[in-house]
Design a protein around this motif. Structure first.
Motif, mmCIF file in Angstrom:
data_model
loop_
_atom_site.group_PDB
_atom_site.id
_atom_site.type_symbol
_atom_site.label_atom_id
_atom_site.label_comp_id
_atom_site.label_asym_id
_atom_site.label_seq_id
_atom_site.Cartn_x
_atom_site.Cartn_y
_atom_site.Cartn_z
ATOM 1 N N LYS A 144 -48.602 -31.669 16.584
ATOM 2 C CA LYS A 144 -47.838 -32.823 16.109
ATOM 3 C C LYS A 144 -47.588 -33.821 17.243
ATOM 4 O O LYS A 144 -47.600 -35.046 17.028
ATOM 5 N N ASP A 145 -47.402 -33.311 18.455
ATOM 6 C CA ASP A 145 -47.141 -34.166 19.617
ATOM 7 C C ASP A 145 -48.416 -34.732 20.231
ATOM 8 O O ASP A 145 -48.364 -35.449 21.240
ATOM 9 N N GLY A 146 -49.582 -34.409 19.675
ATOM 10 C CA GLY A 146 -50.845 -34.944 20.162
ATOM 11 C C GLY A 146 -51.383 -34.252 21.400
ATOM 12 O O GLY A 146 -52.292 -34.758 22.056
ATOM 13 N N MET A 147 -50.869 -33.074 21.717
ATOM 14 C CA MET A 147 -51.306 -32.350 22.905
ATOM 15 C C MET A 147 -52.600 -31.580 22.662
ATOM 16 O O MET A 147 -53.324 -31.264 23.607
ATOM 17 N N ILE A 148 -52.895 -31.266 21.418
ATOM 18 C CA ILE A 148 -54.142 -30.588 21.050
ATOM 19 C C ILE A 148 -54.723 -31.271 19.820
ATOM 20 O O ILE A 148 -53.981 -31.803 18.991
ATOM 21 N N ASN A 149 -56.055 -31.260 19.717
ATOM 22 C CA ASN A 149 -56.679 -31.891 18.553
ATOM 23 C C ASN A 149 -56.793 -30.889 17.398
ATOM 24 O O ASN A 149 -56.374 -29.729 17.507
ATOM 25 N N ASP A 150 -57.380 -31.317 16.293
ATOM 26 C CA ASP A 150 -57.447 -30.469 15.093
ATOM 27 C C ASP A 150 -58.214 -29.177 15.362
ATOM 28 O O ASP A 150 -57.819 -28.102 14.900
ATOM 29 N N ARG A 151 -59.311 -29.274 16.092
ATOM 30 C CA ARG A 151 -60.133 -28.076 16.327
ATOM 31 C C ARG A 151 -59.438 -27.131 17.297
ATOM 32 O O ARG A 151 -59.497 -25.905 17.125
ATOM 33 N N GLU A 152 -58.769 -27.671 18.301
ATOM 34 C CA GLU A 152 -58.020 -26.821 19.225
ATOM 35 C C GLU A 152 -56.889 -26.107 18.500
ATOM 36 O O GLU A 152 -56.623 -24.918 18.754
ATOM 37 N N ARG A 153 -56.219 -26.807 17.592
ATOM 38 C CA ARG A 153 -55.193 -26.166 16.755
ATOM 39 C C ARG A 153 -55.809 -25.018 15.956
ATOM 40 O O ARG A 153 -55.253 -23.911 15.899
ATOM 41 N N ALA A 154 -56.965 -25.283 15.350
ATOM 42 C CA ALA A 154 -57.629 -24.263 14.545
ATOM 43 C C ALA A 154 -58.020 -23.051 15.388
ATOM 44 O O ALA A 154 -57.878 -21.902 14.951
ATOM 45 N N LEU A 155 -58.507 -23.272 16.581
ATOM 46 C CA LEU A 155 -58.911 -22.175 17.460
ATOM 47 C C LEU A 155 -57.719 -21.329 17.888
ATOM 48 O O LEU A 155 -57.807 -20.095 17.945
ATOM 49 N N LEU A 156 -56.589 -21.966 18.163
ATOM 50 C CA LEU A 156 -55.397 -21.220 18.556
ATOM 51 C C LEU A 156 -54.856 -20.404 17.382
ATOM 52 O O LEU A 156 -54.444 -19.249 17.547
ATOM 53 N N ILE A 157 -54.861 -21.005 16.185
ATOM 54 C CA ILE A 157 -54.423 -20.258 14.994
ATOM 55 C C ILE A 157 -55.372 -19.098 14.735
ATOM 56 O O ILE A 157 -54.942 -17.979 14.417
ATOM 57 N N THR A 158 -56.672 -19.328 14.870
ATOM 58 C CA THR A 158 -57.662 -18.275 14.678
ATOM 59 C C THR A 158 -57.439 -17.128 15.650
ATOM 60 O O THR A 158 -57.480 -15.947 15.262
ATOM 61 N N ALA A 159 -57.195 -17.448 16.902
ATOM 62 C CA ALA A 159 -56.924 -16.410 17.903
ATOM 63 C C ALA A 159 -55.703 -15.591 17.501
ATOM 64 O O ALA A 159 -55.681 -14.357 17.648
ATOM 65 N N LEU A 160 -54.682 -16.251 16.975
ATOM 66 C CA LEU A 160 -53.466 -15.562 16.549
ATOM 67 C C LEU A 160 -53.740 -14.663 15.340
ATOM 68 O O LEU A 160 -53.308 -13.499 15.308
ATOM 69 N N LEU A 161 -54.461 -15.165 14.348
ATOM 70 C CA LEU A 161 -54.764 -14.370 13.153
ATOM 71 C C LEU A 161 -55.610 -13.147 13.500
ATOM 72 O O LEU A 161 -55.372 -12.047 12.977
ATOM 73 N N TYR A 162 -56.599 -13.321 14.360
ATOM 74 C CA TYR A 162 -57.437 -12.202 14.775
ATOM 75 C C TYR A 162 -56.609 -11.165 15.535
ATOM 76 O O TYR A 162 -56.802 -9.957 15.365
ATOM 77 N N ALA A 163 -55.693 -11.635 16.378
ATOM 78 C CA ALA A 163 -54.843 -10.723 17.148
ATOM 79 C C ALA A 163 -53.907 -9.951 16.234
ATOM 80 O O ALA A 163 -53.680 -8.749 16.420
ATOM 81 N N MET A 164 -53.357 -10.632 15.233
ATOM 82 C CA MET A 164 -52.501 -9.958 14.261
ATOM 83 C C MET A 164 -53.268 -8.872 13.515
ATOM 84 O O MET A 164 -52.774 -7.752 13.318
ATOM 85 N N ASP A 165 -54.466 -9.204 13.069
ATOM 86 C CA ASP A 165 -55.263 -8.258 12.306
ATOM 87 C C ASP A 165 -55.610 -7.021 13.145
ATOM 88 O O ASP A 165 -55.734 -5.918 12.606
ATOM 89 N N LYS A 166 -55.736 -7.207 14.437
ATOM 90 C CA LYS A 166 -56.107 -6.103 15.336
ATOM 91 C C LYS A 166 -55.019 -5.033 15.408
ATOM 92 O O LYS A 166 -55.312 -3.845 15.579
ATOM 93 N N ILE A 167 -53.762 -5.443 15.282
ATOM 94 C CA ILE A 167 -52.655 -4.495 15.475
ATOM 95 C C ILE A 167 -51.866 -4.217 14.201
ATOM 96 O O ILE A 167 -50.924 -3.419 14.227
ATOM 97 N N ALA A 168 -52.215 -4.847 13.090
ATOM 98 C CA ALA A 168 -51.417 -4.728 11.864
ATOM 99 C C ALA A 168 -51.307 -3.277 11.393
ATOM 100 O O ALA A 168 -52.288 -2.531 11.414
ATOM 101 N N ASN A 169 -50.121 -2.927 10.982
ATOM 102 C CA ASN A 169 -49.819 -1.581 10.497
ATOM 103 C C ASN A 169 -50.256 -1.462 9.035
ATOM 104 O O ASN A 169 -49.454 -1.434 8.110
ATOM 105 N N THR A 170 -51.568 -1.451 8.837
ATOM 106 C CA THR A 170 -52.158 -1.401 7.497
ATOM 107 C C THR A 170 -53.420 -0.553 7.530
ATOM 108 O O THR A 170 -53.857 -0.098 8.585
ATOM 109 N N CYS A 171 -54.023 -0.407 6.360
ATOM 110 C CA CYS A 171 -55.329 0.243 6.252
ATOM 111 C C CYS A 171 -56.449 -0.794 6.201
ATOM 112 O O CYS A 171 -57.565 -0.493 5.755
ATOM 113 N N GLY A 172 -56.160 -2.006 6.613
ATOM 114 C CA GLY A 172 -57.179 -3.060 6.636
ATOM 115 C C GLY A 172 -56.825 -4.270 5.818
ATOM 116 O O GLY A 172 -57.445 -5.316 5.940
#
Length: 311
Positions: A144-172
């Motif tokens: 929102k502050d213009g520090m990262i562009n749309d693709r950089e935002r997407a890459l950071l969110i992707t990194a977070l989602l992948y990291a969450m999936d790696k440790i999630a207390n689930t069966c997948g």
């Protein structure tokens, strides 16, 4: 993007790990079928310059055709944002991603936030929930502050989602968490190994596939719709919640948000009608279909996908 173990790279004095597109658990993922799919396309499809993957999921099939124009689409925002990270036409600064993820990994967050208030000690422990909530809020603020562009935002969110999936207390998937399980892994964000310069005419969409095909054209359209009654928005509601970051109220033991607008007709008795409409409106030289014949299996969730090509 080859199928390999996580790489470790070094920048200045900092060491960081990288992730590949297939480093994520997902129902119906076609990554293991890529060699077969590529061989079918190479043998049967002539003069292919563009491919539309209209039920893209993780984007595994699209990753096999990065020498073409790629059109990805998925009804779920969490899949769309990952596909935009991997295949988006906008350039990004890799150092911004590396520095951001090194910073996020170094954090210890003690303040409560949306994630601790709604998900602590369910799919993740309280400490990781605090970190997830802080990181996701920070990504949005920086964008929102213009520090990262749309693709950089997407890459950071992707990194977070992948990291969450790696440790999630689930069966997948996230239909339920394992009650009484110990949280033995901590959140660690890896740097997505995404190309900086993708095809400048690539397009990524987040909409109903039946609506999308009315407005796009491609030499090859790949179709991989849901095969059964399992709604993907039920199986991945936590990742969808974090990706959207609208902070909705959640309910039930699995802490699910309202997902009515994310339900797919392909998981209901309307599937035949929806499929007929889809095929009728596709504009392409070839249609490549992955499917599972459920005619004799009733409402079974077991799948044995097949590939068919229609010129």
């Amino acid at each position: 993007m080859a199928n390999s173990t996580t790489a470790v790279e070094q920048t200045n004095i900092h060491i960081y790990k990288t992730s590949l597109i297939n480093n994520r658990r997902y129902l119906g993922n076609k990554y293991k079928l890529l060699s077969f799919i590529k061989s079918v396309v190479g043998k049967e499809c002539k003069n292919i310059d563009s491919i539309a993957d209209i039920f893209a999921g993780t984007g595994a099939v699209s990753s096999a055709f990065q020498n073409k124009k790629i059109i990805t689409n998925d009804l779920m925002y969490s899949n769309y944002i990952c596909n935009f990270a991997w295949f988006g036409s906008q350039k990004y600064n890799p150092q911004i991603i590396i520095d951001s993820l090194l910073y996020y990994n170094s954090l210890v967050v003690r303040e409560d936030n949306y994630m601790t208030e709604n998900f602590a000690d369910t799919f993740f422990d309280r400490a990781d929930c605090a970190k997830i909530g802080f990181i996701r809020e920070d990504i949005e603020k920086r964008h929102k502050d213009g520090m990262i562009n749309d693709r950089e935002r997407a890459l950071l969110i992707t990194a977070l989602l992948y990291a969450m999936d790696k440790i999630a207390n689930t069966c997948g998937h996230y239909d339920a968490f394992i009650q009484g399980a110990k949280f033995e892994k901590s959140l660690e964000l890896l740097v997505p190994s995404a190309k900086v310069n993708n095809n400048p005419v690539n397009q990524c969409f987040n909409m109903d596939a039946n609506e999308l095909v009315r407005s796009i054209e491609a030499d090859l359209v790949y179709i991989d719709p849901p095969y059964n009654s399992r709604q993907y928005c039920d199986a991945y509601h936590v990742l969808e919640n974090v990706a959207r970051w609208e902070k909705p109220s959640v309910h039930g033991v699995a802490r699910k948000m309202d997902r009515r607008n994310l339900k797919s007709d392909y998981c209901t008795i309307s599937a035949t009608k929806a499929f007929e409409d889809l095929i009728k409106n596709i504009k392409a030289k070839y249609i490549l279909l992955s499917y599972n014949n459920m005619a004799t299996k009733g409402n079974s969730r077991k799948t044995n996908p097949q590939i068919n090509l229609y010129p």
